[in-house]
Design an enzyme around this catalytic site. Structure first.
Site: not given
Ligand code: FAD
Ligand code: NAD
Length: 479
Positions: A278, A328, A451
């Site tokens: 998470g 999004h 289709h």
């Molecule tokens: P962020 O993208 O975290 O951006 C925050 C920015 O603020 C960063 O650039 C940071 O450096 C900057 N910042 C923070 N504090 C400060 C400060 N004090 N001063 C200046 N700059 C600062 N979501 C999806 O919808 N689809 C996906 O497929 C998806 N895949 C993911 C895969 C992974 C491995 C991970 C980790 C996440 C994924 N997510 C996905 C989640 C998605 O990346 C986040 O929900 C999204 O990036 C959130 O956008 P945000 O703008 O709120 O924050």
């Molecule tokens: P997540 O919340 O999706 O999953 C974390 C999982 O870890 C949960 O199933 C939880 O029960 C488990 N967990 C928590 N503590 C644990 C422990 N001590 N031992 C074993 N299992 C444990 O979090 P994530 O996969 O780290 O992703 C982080 C966020 O990034 C998510 O909120 C997700 O929305 C976003 N994300 C989105 C996408 C996408 O939209 N396709 C892809 C990647 C990440």
């Protein structure tokens, strides 16, 4: 005191950069503060999503999916000989895509007249933002409005402290440069399943340790059940009810992971371990004591339904506020807030936010699950159509999964759509549009779908809601 801006956005992730572009489009003098810099000291735009999240993970998922298809091309009669993967090239391709997109954000800032302020942003009292550059120089900018979009960071757990290249968070996980023989993942959430899939497709033995007893507790039970069955076939070994108790790096090259499950103490040894349990809001150093902005009990910036914080003129969006951590969702909140600041009426529909897990098959849903609706006592009717009955899915050799549609028994309004299947990340938009327009199942029944397309499964699921599906036997009697 420096230039005054109509809007200062803190953070250039998909929440912040979209908010800044929209605000500038609306004629507001806008700046965006970003602290992330690359090794040459240049600002890194695009946040988690573009740099270490959505985009790089999807690039790796696509490459390994193509690899899997190439390995199985003989179903089409294509003879390829032995197929191999150059992992370094795959990672380099991913890096190039990331580079293009982040540069694209810089170009969009320029084109829209958004001023980039490089440095760490801190909200002071009275909507002033202090920006501290890498060399320590601090400048204070006054603003009419401030949008906090500071995003999130991965959660770390004490039994699995990160190491340089063996115990990794999501960022390290995207840069593994050789196929590990054995991979452990802590957490069977979105990242765990996506990154587990990447490596399982390349032949890695993947073990996913999930603390909860339920698999994909947030998904509709039919989706979770189907996904569990398919992942098992793909050799993604998901162990439920597994609580990690410790990790030990052995000889600097492998990791011993101990965990407790219903059978007692267990142990696995892996070559790499990804911690994906998470993410938490990133607010460290963001707020001065007298900023007026409050955090909630879980550390998220406290906002109302339109992303207003407790400080007048200060808004917060994206991963740093309540709601799903999705790109999004962050972007749409950014657009809503920019519109509100510009004096427009704007509201976001939090009930219709699609969720997708980009495994193969993909999992996608929007709206409520059958379990949620039943718990709320809503009378529902459910239609389900399997891709195994879709001609186009057969032609694509992609017949796993289904589309499940749930409608209100009385009003026929669509309340939830849940999918497992090849490209359901694209199909789910049809359901989101329908729900946003308040469609009934009948509206989709009366819509002409081309289709042969996989989209026809959405049409058939809508027909199945009333027992009218054509290309399968209906369980319900046709009225
Ligand atoms: P962020 O993208 O975290 O951006 C925050 C920015 O603020 C960063 O650039 C940071 O450096 C900057 N910042 C923070 N504090 C400060 C400060 N004090 N001063 C200046 N700059 C600062 N979501 C999806 O919808 N689809 C996906 O497929 C998806 N895949 C993911 C895969 C992974 C491995 C991970 C980790 C996440 C994924 N997510 C996905 C989640 C998605 O990346 C986040 O929900 C999204 O990036 C959130 O956008 P945000 O703008 O709120 O924050
Ligand atoms: P997540 O919340 O999706 O999953 C974390 C999982 O870890 C949960 O199933 C939880 O029960 C488990 N967990 C928590 N503590 C644990 C422990 N001590 N031992 C074993 N299992 C444990 O979090 P994530 O996969 O780290 O992703 C982080 C966020 O990034 C998510 O909120 C997700 O929305 C976003 N994300 C989105 C996408 C996408 O939209 N396709 C892809 C990647 C990440």
């Amino acid at each position: 005191m420096s230039d005054k801006f109509d809007v200062i956005v803190v953070g250039a992730g998909p929440g912040g950069y979209v908010a800044a572009i929209r605000a500038a489009q609306l004629g507001l003098k806008t700046a965006c503060v970003e602290k992330w810099v690359d090794d040459k000291g240049a600002a890194v735009l695009g946040g988690t999503c573009l740099n270490v999240g959505c985009i790089p993970s999807k690039a790796l998922l696509e490459s390994t999916h193509q690899f899997h298809n190439a390995q199985h091309a003989d179903v089409h009669g294509i003879q390829t000989g032995e197929v191999s993967m150059d992992v370094k090239k795959m990672v380099a391709r991913k890096d190039k895509i990331v580079g293009n997109l982040t540069m694209g954000v810089a170009g969009l800032f320029k084109a829209n007249g958004v001023t980039l302020l490089q440095g760490m942003g801190k909200l002071l009292a009275d909507k002033q933002v202090q920006v501290t550059a890498a060399d320590g120089t601090a400048t204070v900018y006054p603003a009419e409005n401030v949008i906090l979009a500071s995003g999130s960071v991965p959660v770390n757990i004490p039994p699995a402290p990160l190491t340089e290249d063996l115990i990794l968070d999501n960022e390290g996980a995207l840069n593994i440069s050789e196929t590990p023989k054995r991979l452990g993942v802590i957490g069977a959430g979105v990242i765990g399943l996506e990154m587990g899939s990447v490596w399982a497709r390349l032949g890695t033995e993947v073990t996913v340790l999930e603390a909860m007893d339920d698999f994909l507790a947030m998904a509709d039970k039919d989706v979770a059940k189907e996904a569990a069955k398919i992942f098992k076939k793909q050799k993604l070994d998901v162990k439920l009810g597994a609580l990690v108790t410790g990790t030990e790096v052995v000889d600097g090259k492998e990791v011993k992971v101990t965990y407790k499950d219903a059978k007692g103490e267990q142990e696995i040894v892996v070559d790499k371990l990804i911690v994906a349990v998470g993410r938490r809001p990133q607010t460290q150093g963001l707020l001065a004591d007298d900023s007026g902005v409050k955090l909630d009990e879980r550390g998220f910036i406290f906002v109302d339904g339109q992303c207003r914080t407790e400080a007048p003129g200060v808004y917060a969006i994206g991963d740093s506020v309540r709601g799903p951590m999705l790109a999004h969702k962050a972007s749409e909140e950014g657009i809503m807030v920019a519109d509100i600041i510009a004096g427009h009426h704007a509201q976001m529909n939090y009930d219709v936010i699609p969720s997708i897990i980009y495994t193969h098959p993909e999992l996608a849903w929007v709206g409520k699950t059958e379990q949620e609706l039943k718990a709320e006592g809503v009378a529902i009717k459910v239609g389900k159509f399997p891709f195994a009955a879709s001609g186009r899915a057969m032609a694509s050799n992609d017949t796993d999964g289904f589309v499940k549609m749930i409608a209100d028994e009385k009003t026929d309004r669509i309340l939830g759509v849940h999918m497992v299947g090849g490209i359901v990340s694209e199909l789910i938009a049809q359901a989101a549009i329908a729900m946003e327009f308040g469609s009934t199942a009948e509206d989709l029944q009366l819509t002409v779908f081309a289709h042969p397309t996989v989209s026809e499964a959405v049409h058939e699921a809508a027909l199945a809601v009333d027992g009218h599906a054509i290309h399968m036997a209906n369980r319900k009697k046709r009225k």
